[in-house]
Design a protein around this motif. Structure first.
Motif, PDB file in Angstrom:
ATOM      1  N   SER A   1       0.863  -1.186   0.000  1.00 58.05           N
ATOM      2  CA  SER A   1       0.000   0.000   0.000  1.00 58.05           C
ATOM      3  C   SER A   1       0.898   1.234   0.000  1.00 58.05           C
ATOM      4  O   SER A   1       2.011   1.208   0.510  1.00 58.05           O
ATOM      5  CB  SER A   1      -0.898  -0.018   1.239  1.00 58.05           C
ATOM      6  OG  SER A   1      -0.804   1.198   1.942  1.00 58.05           O
ATOM      7  N   SER A   2       0.390   2.310  -0.579  1.00 60.12           N
ATOM      8  CA  SER A   2       1.219   3.512  -0.718  1.00 60.12           C
ATOM      9  C   SER A   2       1.518   4.161   0.631  1.00 60.12           C
ATOM     10  O   SER A   2       2.384   5.026   0.735  1.00 60.12           O
ATOM     11  CB  SER A   2       0.528   4.518  -1.639  1.00 60.12           C
ATOM     12  OG  SER A   2      -0.695   4.902  -1.061  1.00 60.12           O
ATOM     13  N   HIS A   3       0.801   3.721   1.681  1.00 56.47           N
ATOM     14  CA  HIS A   3       1.054   4.308   3.004  1.00 56.47           C
ATOM     15  C   HIS A   3       2.199   3.625   3.739  1.00 56.47           C
ATOM     16  O   HIS A   3       2.627   4.090   4.784  1.00 56.47           O
ATOM     17  CB  HIS A   3      -0.200   4.226   3.879  1.00 56.47           C
ATOM     18  CG  HIS A   3      -1.388   4.878   3.243  1.00 56.47           C
ATOM     19  ND1 HIS A   3      -1.439   6.226   3.012  1.00 56.47           N
ATOM     20  CD2 HIS A   3      -2.547   4.358   2.778  1.00 56.47           C
ATOM     21  CE1 HIS A   3      -2.594   6.516   2.440  1.00 56.47           C
ATOM     22  NE2 HIS A   3      -3.277   5.399   2.272  1.00 56.47           N
ATOM     23  N   CYS A   4       2.656   2.498   3.198  1.00 47.42           N
ATOM     24  CA  CYS A   4       3.709   1.742   3.890  1.00 47.42           C
ATOM     25  C   CYS A   4       5.017   2.510   3.932  1.00 47.42           C
ATOM     26  O   CYS A   4       5.371   3.215   2.992  1.00 47.42           O
ATOM     27  CB  CYS A   4       3.961   0.413   3.172  1.00 47.42           C
ATOM     28  SG  CYS A   4       2.797  -0.853   3.619  1.00 47.42           S
ATOM     29  N   ARG A   5       5.722   2.330   5.043  1.00 46.06           N
ATOM     30  CA  ARG A   5       7.028   2.974   5.174  1.00 46.06           C
ATOM     31  C   ARG A   5       8.064   1.978   5.658  1.00 46.06           C
ATOM     32  O   ARG A   5       7.723   0.979   6.292  1.00 46.06           O
ATOM     33  CB  ARG A   5       6.961   4.112   6.190  1.00 46.06           C
ATOM     34  CG  ARG A   5       6.141   5.307   5.726  1.00 46.06           C
ATOM     35  CD  ARG A   5       6.309   6.442   6.716  1.00 46.06           C
ATOM     36  NE  ARG A   5       5.403   7.549   6.422  1.00 46.06           N
ATOM     37  CZ  ARG A   5       5.802   8.747   5.952  1.00 46.06           C
ATOM     38  NH1 ARG A   5       7.076   8.988   5.730  1.00 46.06           N
ATOM     39  NH2 ARG A   5       4.921   9.696   5.720  1.00 46.06           N
TER      40      ARG A   5
END
Ligand code: C2E
Ligand code: CA
Ligand code: CA
Ligand code: CA
Length: 277
Positions: free
Chosen positions: A108-112
């Motif tokens: 997901s694009s929110h992953c860091r």
């Protein structure tokens, strides 16, 4: 008795000498290790309340050619004393960035990707510029990076630290306070710090199920953090009972052996595939 005392002293001295020698040896070996890539990163997932992957923490491992695996708790402090931490950290962040970029299409694009910072790194005048250079060189977006730093880093020279934190956030990098609750500072200092997350130290999570004082501390931290609009991570979650209680206490993110141990990159890929399959 006198003889016995002397023997005890001798053993004691030998013991100290041995420890000192061990440290000096490790220090020399560290130099080799940095040159010969004896380090490896393991990754541990962080999960939201719904079980979605929020990110991964990179944890360095040293595979010593003779001594085998050496704990970061042992060699990181030595590397900090000698300044070798700078070269090591540079390696860590580059490796972590490259591995994360490999996985990114699946995430997901929110992953860091979270990386631990040492005090020496954070306080270097060139810290921000060298970080930008690394992001550019690897292609990792600042919004995919999270830095974990301990209270101790922030307590010394707070004004300069706050400036650096502002700069990091302006870049889009997320900042988490690690081992939260173990420092000597009062909780109220938190409102002065431009950070995104607090990670409640494992020592409070350990006994949460049978120690009402620890539960009260967690509850207090969560209330304060949420009031400041910070995300709360519980680290070191080992049992479902702890997890349940932490959910009730409204922690937002969870990390611990219950969900996944830190694992080599290849195992992480398999773990992700299995989770998503
Ligand atoms: P930390 O940042 O607090 O990392 C969490 C530690 O808790 C890790 O130990 C992790 O393996 C362990 N852990 C995670 N879940 C559980 C659990 O459920 N139960 C228990 N008992 N332990 C759990 P690790 O990997 O040995 O790292 C120790 C410390 O070394 C880290 O503590 C961090 O302070 C430091 N460290 C590790 N990698 C780096 C690095 O790349 N740079 C710097 N500066 N420090 C690092
Ligand atoms: Ca950490
Ligand atoms: Ca921690
Ligand atoms: Ca720690």
């Amino acid at each position: 008795a006198k003889q016995q005392g002397r023997n005890a002293l001798q053993t004691f001295t030998q013991d100290i000498n041995q420890k000192l020698t061990q440290r000096v040896t490790l220090r020399n070996d560290l130099q080799e290790a940095i040159l010969n890539e004896q380090f490896e990163l393991h990754y541990q997932p962080l999960l939201t309340i719904t079980g979605a992957v929020q990110g991964f923490e990179a944890l360095v491992r040293w595979n010593h050619p003779i001594k085998g695996a050496i704990s970061p708790a042992l060699f990181i402090p030595i590397a900090e004393e000698t300044g070798q931490i700078i070269a090591l950290s540079q390696w860590v962040i580059e490796r972590a960035a490259r591995d994360f970029l490999t996985l990114q299409p699946q995430l997901s694009s929110h992953c860091r990707i979270s990386v631990n910072l040492s005090p020496m790194q954070f306080h270097r005048p060139s810290f921000l510029s060298s970080l930008s250079t690394t992001l550019e060189a690897t292609g990792l977006s600042a919004t995919s990076l999270e830095l974990e730093l301990t209270e101790g880093i922030l307590m010394n020279d707070t004004d300069a630290a706050i400036d650096t934190l502002h700069a990091l956030r302006a870049m889009g990098i997320s900042v988490a306070i690690d081992d939260f609750g173990t420092g000597f500072s009062s909780l109220s200092y938190l409102r002065h710090l431009p950070v995104d997350k607090v990670k409640i130290d494992r020592s409070f999570i350990n006994n949460i199920a049978n120690n009402s004082k620890d539960a009260a501390i967690v509850q207090g931290i969560v209330a304060l953090a949420h009031h400041l609009e910070l995300t709360v991570v519980a680290e070191g979650v080992e049992t479902t009972q702890q997890h349940q209680q932490l959910v009730e206490l409204q922690c937002d993110v969870f990390q611990g052996f219950l969900f996944a141990r830190p694992m080599p990159f290849k195992a992480l890929c398999e773990w992700l595939t299995e989770k998503q399959g």
